[in-house]
Write an enzyme that holds these catalytic residues in place. Structure first.
Site, PDB file in Angstrom:
ATOM      1  N   LYS A  44      30.051   4.885   6.966  1.00  0.00           N
ATOM      2  CA  LYS A  44      30.740   4.310   5.804  1.00  0.00           C
ATOM      3  C   LYS A  44      30.711   5.237   4.591  1.00  0.00           C
ATOM      4  O   LYS A  44      31.695   5.328   3.859  1.00  0.00           O
ATOM      5  CB  LYS A  44      30.150   2.946   5.448  1.00  0.00           C
ATOM      6  CG  LYS A  44      28.707   2.991   4.956  1.00  0.00           C
ATOM      7  CD  LYS A  44      28.187   1.604   4.667  1.00  0.00           C
ATOM      8  CE  LYS A  44      26.725   1.625   4.260  1.00  0.00           C
ATOM      9  NZ  LYS A  44      26.463   2.307   2.998  1.00  0.00           N
ATOM     10  N   THR A  45      29.589   5.942   4.389  1.00  0.00           N
ATOM     11  CA  THR A  45      29.515   6.831   3.220  1.00  0.00           C
ATOM     12  C   THR A  45      30.559   7.935   3.331  1.00  0.00           C
ATOM     13  O   THR A  45      31.177   8.334   2.350  1.00  0.00           O
ATOM     14  CB  THR A  45      28.099   7.437   3.092  1.00  0.00           C
ATOM     15  OG1 THR A  45      27.142   6.370   3.095  1.00  0.00           O
ATOM     16  CG2 THR A  45      27.949   8.222   1.804  1.00  0.00           C
ATOM     17  N   ASP A  98      30.249   0.166  -2.623  1.00  0.00           N
ATOM     18  CA  ASP A  98      29.469   0.277  -1.390  1.00  0.00           C
ATOM     19  C   ASP A  98      28.517  -0.914  -1.281  1.00  0.00           C
ATOM     20  O   ASP A  98      28.168  -1.523  -2.300  1.00  0.00           O
ATOM     21  CB  ASP A  98      28.668   1.591  -1.440  1.00  0.00           C
ATOM     22  CG  ASP A  98      28.013   1.930  -0.111  1.00  0.00           C
ATOM     23  OD1 ASP A  98      28.418   1.362   0.927  1.00  0.00           O
ATOM     24  OD2 ASP A  98      27.094   2.765  -0.110  1.00  0.00           O
ATOM     25  N   GLU A  99      28.095  -1.239  -0.067  1.00  0.00           N
ATOM     26  CA  GLU A  99      27.127  -2.332   0.183  1.00  0.00           C
ATOM     27  C   GLU A  99      27.584  -3.636  -0.489  1.00  0.00           C
ATOM     28  O   GLU A  99      26.795  -4.318  -1.155  1.00  0.00           O
ATOM     29  CB  GLU A  99      25.729  -1.939  -0.323  1.00  0.00           C
ATOM     30  CG  GLU A  99      25.173  -0.661   0.272  1.00  0.00           C
ATOM     31  CD  GLU A  99      24.706  -0.813   1.722  1.00  0.00           C
ATOM     32  OE1 GLU A  99      24.939  -1.873   2.314  1.00  0.00           O
ATOM     33  OE2 GLU A  99      24.123   0.145   2.251  1.00  0.00           O
ATOM     34  N   GLN A 103      24.277  -7.281   7.514  1.00  0.00           N
ATOM     35  CA  GLN A 103      23.131  -6.613   6.890  1.00  0.00           C
ATOM     36  C   GLN A 103      22.839  -7.170   5.497  1.00  0.00           C
ATOM     37  O   GLN A 103      22.229  -6.498   4.664  1.00  0.00           O
ATOM     38  CB  GLN A 103      23.373  -5.101   6.820  1.00  0.00           C
ATOM     39  CG  GLN A 103      23.394  -4.441   8.185  1.00  0.00           C
ATOM     40  CD  GLN A 103      23.417  -2.929   8.087  1.00  0.00           C
ATOM     41  OE1 GLN A 103      22.418  -2.289   7.773  1.00  0.00           O
ATOM     42  NE2 GLN A 103      24.575  -2.342   8.357  1.00  0.00           N
ATOM     43  N   ARG A 151      17.850   0.284  13.001  1.00  0.00           N
ATOM     44  CA  ARG A 151      17.267   1.492  12.401  1.00  0.00           C
ATOM     45  C   ARG A 151      16.963   2.521  13.487  1.00  0.00           C
ATOM     46  O   ARG A 151      16.812   3.699  13.212  1.00  0.00           O
ATOM     47  CB  ARG A 151      15.948   1.190  11.669  1.00  0.00           C
ATOM     48  CG  ARG A 151      15.975   0.246  10.481  1.00  0.00           C
ATOM     49  CD  ARG A 151      17.065   0.519   9.511  1.00  0.00           C
ATOM     50  NE  ARG A 151      18.246  -0.256   9.827  1.00  0.00           N
ATOM     51  CZ  ARG A 151      19.474   0.017   9.398  1.00  0.00           C
ATOM     52  NH1 ARG A 151      19.689   1.055   8.648  1.00  0.00           N
ATOM     53  NH2 ARG A 151      20.497  -0.742   9.721  1.00  0.00           N
TER      54      ARG A 151
END
Length: 679
Positions: A29-30, A214-215, A245, A608
């Protein structure tokens, strides 16, 4: 952009209508955000200063800015606005402070300062702190929901609720008297300003030509409102998020904000990023099947081209001591076997208290580790002292800073004198510093006390005047001069328990001064900006609040952290411990909607892991002095059983012989590996 996958490319190229990018864990995504910023500048004639990108941590913002700068090596990126939500809010307040009825050099109160203000207000109004326990948290929640004190009072259902709402009102009044804001105000004040003054909102809408967030699943009500205000009807907006998330409901995050976008922006376009570049397919199959038990507005399924990978191991341990020992011995064997580094491993858990036994087991094996959530640099007494001096010079109305440093180093200004000074200031409705300048003090203080208080006030006034006229490197020299004048190094030597402690504390102060110097030089090199002290102090205060759990240094240590702290990170090998009922899911969240958040927390833990995942649980734990049986978490049964390799059947306690046999086998394995290595 040739290496983007089709969905990533679609997200980058879509410009005309608001866009929601539903980005699964590890889906790049970044990269989408950074490529899109470069695309807007290169192909759509946006100037860098017209683009605003916001996220939730300084670390994420820094990484994003660095990546955009590298991408745009052939295109000027100067002026690009990449920051946290709170930094954006701070910049708005800085530019619009007059409209908000603040003075220029306002202070930002951290949680400790806010707690102290509330404590004093309770004492002043004869309120019982025990009855009002948790009120600081509640005030923060009200602010995040964008509820002012009057609405909170109207919503109160009983006298205690009314007392809390009145305390909220008194707290806000006190903050304003200090010319201060708290962390939540950094969002709340811009939202209120834009509501009340459309012309200022229009000015900012013209500045923010395109907004990327973002997020997005972590936004609260106030942040969502700020986004809607800034993009207005044009909807030049891309938001990236993952409802699976969303693990911060306890601090006001609303994953439903993703669904709200469809209502508020009817032309919303949806792109799903489902290809994962982090984990093996077995890990992703487990995560997918687990999270499918939660209700979803948007369905997605992660997949990977990285192969099936290792089986997921589930190890039953006799008790919490054996669990800690087993995890560490498994880690040691794995490390020898695959020649990995310490930093390749993370041990994740639901609550901080679970770390103690694991730490002990790691120390016994001489394994280096880093524990997230340690003491912040800014929590050290000497750093708080120096920052309080700087805050007070920038904002003399900051009574919290005044009280901290008036006797640091000692100036023989006693508690009685301070009480009289505070009473006088309260009666006059002025700050403690202003009170030191008033003739009326001569009527209430003895000649000796008056002289000391006035001397301190005059020294402070001289510093305030000098600070206004210095900037850049001169400002750094000024800060050093203040510390020399108060002989702070000598004070640390006199008050420390040992010379070694004093030297460490002096070194911390040197680090702070070097950091200030770096901030000033960076601003000069990047933007040609000669910073004044006020800007440096507000920047550092916000850094402190935002970065308490962010570790900057590269290290070769095993990471120990809570599941909450692990979000956004990835590790080749993950141990997820304490996966039991009432631990994960936590006993306070066994019903909806808390249960759904606990499941998302387990999902975050699983995703993770890149290559291997080992899950452990204890069959008994010591609680209140007694051994209490534990049940494996329901989440273990929600995973696809065919990918799990169970060791120790659920509900069947491992015998001492089995435990011993496992330990011996591992020791033999280590010996064999060491012998092979020696040859």
């Amino acid at each position: 952009m040739h290496s983007l996958n089709p969905r990533q490319l679609e997200a980058v190229l879509h410009i005309d209508t608001p866009l929601l990018v539903l980005a699964g864990a590890g889906s790049g995504k970044t990269r989408v955000i950074t490529e899109k910023i470069a695309h807007l500048v290169r192909k759509h004639d946006y100037k860098p200063h017209q683009i605003y990108a916001v996220t939730f941590t300084n670390k994420a913002a820094r990484e994003m800015k660095e990546r955009v700068t590298k991408l745009m090596v052939d295109t000027p990126a100067k002026g690009l606005n990449v920051s946290t939500f709170h930094n954006l809010g701070l910049n708005i307040i800085r530019q619009e402070y007059k409209a908000l009825n603040y003075k220029a050099n306002f202070s930002i109160m951290d949680a400790t300062d806010s707690g102290q203000i509330l404590k004093e207000l309770m004492k002043k109004n004869d309120l019982d702190p025990e009855e009002l326990a948790g009120v600081q948290w509640e005030i923060s929640a009200w602010k995040n929901q964008h509820l002012d004190p009057q609405i909170a009072l109207e919503m109160a259902e009983d006298p205690l609720g009314q007392a809390r709402a009145r305390l909220y009102a008194a707290y806000q009044k006190q903050l304003h008297a200090y010319n201060a804001v708290d962390f939540d105000d950094l969002i709340g004040l811009p939202v209120r300003l834009f509501n009340e003054q459309p012309q200022i909102l229009e000015k900012w809408q013209n500045k923010v030509r395109y907004l990327l967030v973002d997020e997005y699943q972590d936004t609260n009500a106030a942040q969502y409102k700020l986004v809607r205000q800034l993009v207005g009807l044009n909807g030049k907006l891309t938001v990236v998020g993952d409802d699976d998330q969303s693990i911060y409901a306890w601090r006001g995050a609303q994953p439903e904000n993703l669904a709200l976008l469809q209502q508020d922006f009817p032309g919303l376009h949806l792109v799903k990023l489902e290809q994962n570049y982090r984990s093996s397919q077995r890990i992703l199959n487990s995560a997918n099947q687990l999270i499918a038990n939660n209700p979803h507005v948007f369905e997605k399924r992660l997949w990977s081209e990285m192969g099936m990978g290792d089986p997921i191991r589930v190890i039953a341990c006799a008790n919490e001591n054996q669990e800690a020992e087993r995890v560490v011995s498994e880690l040691v064997v794995h490390k020898f076997q695959y020649r990995t580094k310490n930093r390749d491993y993370a041990i994740l858990y639901r609550g901080n208290h679970q770390a103690r036994l694991i730490e002990r087991a790691l120390r016994e094996q001489n394994l280096p580790y880093i524990l997230s959530g340690g003491q912040s640099f800014f929590d050290k007494a000497e750093i708080k002292d120096v920052m309080s001096y700087l805050k007070l010079i920038v904002n003399p109305d900051d009574d919290a800073a005044f009280l901290r440093i008036i006797n640091t180093p000692r100036r023989e200004i006693g508690a009685t004198t301070l009480e009289k000074l505070a009473t006088y200031a309260t009666n006059r409705g002025i700050s403690l510093f202003d009170a030191t300048q008033e003739f009326g003090l001569t009527q209430i203080l003895s000649e000796k006390s008056l002289k000391r208080v006035q001397l301190f006030g005059q020294v402070l006034l001289d510093w305030v005047k000098e600070a206004e006229s210095v900037e850049g490197v001169e400002m750094v020299a000024f800060v050093r001069g203040v510390l020399d004048k108060i002989e702070y190094d000598n004070w640390l030597m006199e008050t420390a328990s040992s010379v070694k402690t004093a030297e460490k504390r002096i070194e911390n102060v040197r680090d702070l001064l070097l950091w200030i110097e770096r901030i000033v030089k960076k601003a000069d090199e990047e933007d040609g900006d000669q910073l004044k002290l006020a800007k440096v102090v507000s920047h550092m205060t916000l850094m402190d609040i935002m970065e308490r759990n962010e570790d900057e240094k590269e290290h070769d240590m095993i990471s120990l952290m809570t599941l909450h702290a692990s979000k956004g990170l990835e590790f080749p090998h993950v141990f997820l411990v304490g996966v039991e009922e009432e631990m994960l899911p936590h006993k306070q969240n066994l019903e909806s909607p808390g249960l759904e958040e606990e499941r998302r927390l387990a999902y975050v833990g699983i995703t993770r892991a890149q290559r291997s995942l080992t899950i452990t649980y204890a069959q008994k734990r010591r609680k209140y002095g007694e051994d209490t049986p534990c049940e494996p978490s329901r989440f273990l049964y929600e995973l696809p059983q065919e990918v799990l390799q169970w060791e120790g059947k659920p509900g069947v306690e491992l015998s001492k012989e089995e435990v011993k046999a496992h330990g011996n086998a591992q020791l033999e394995q280590i010996r064999a590996l060491l012998a092979a290595k020696a040859k």
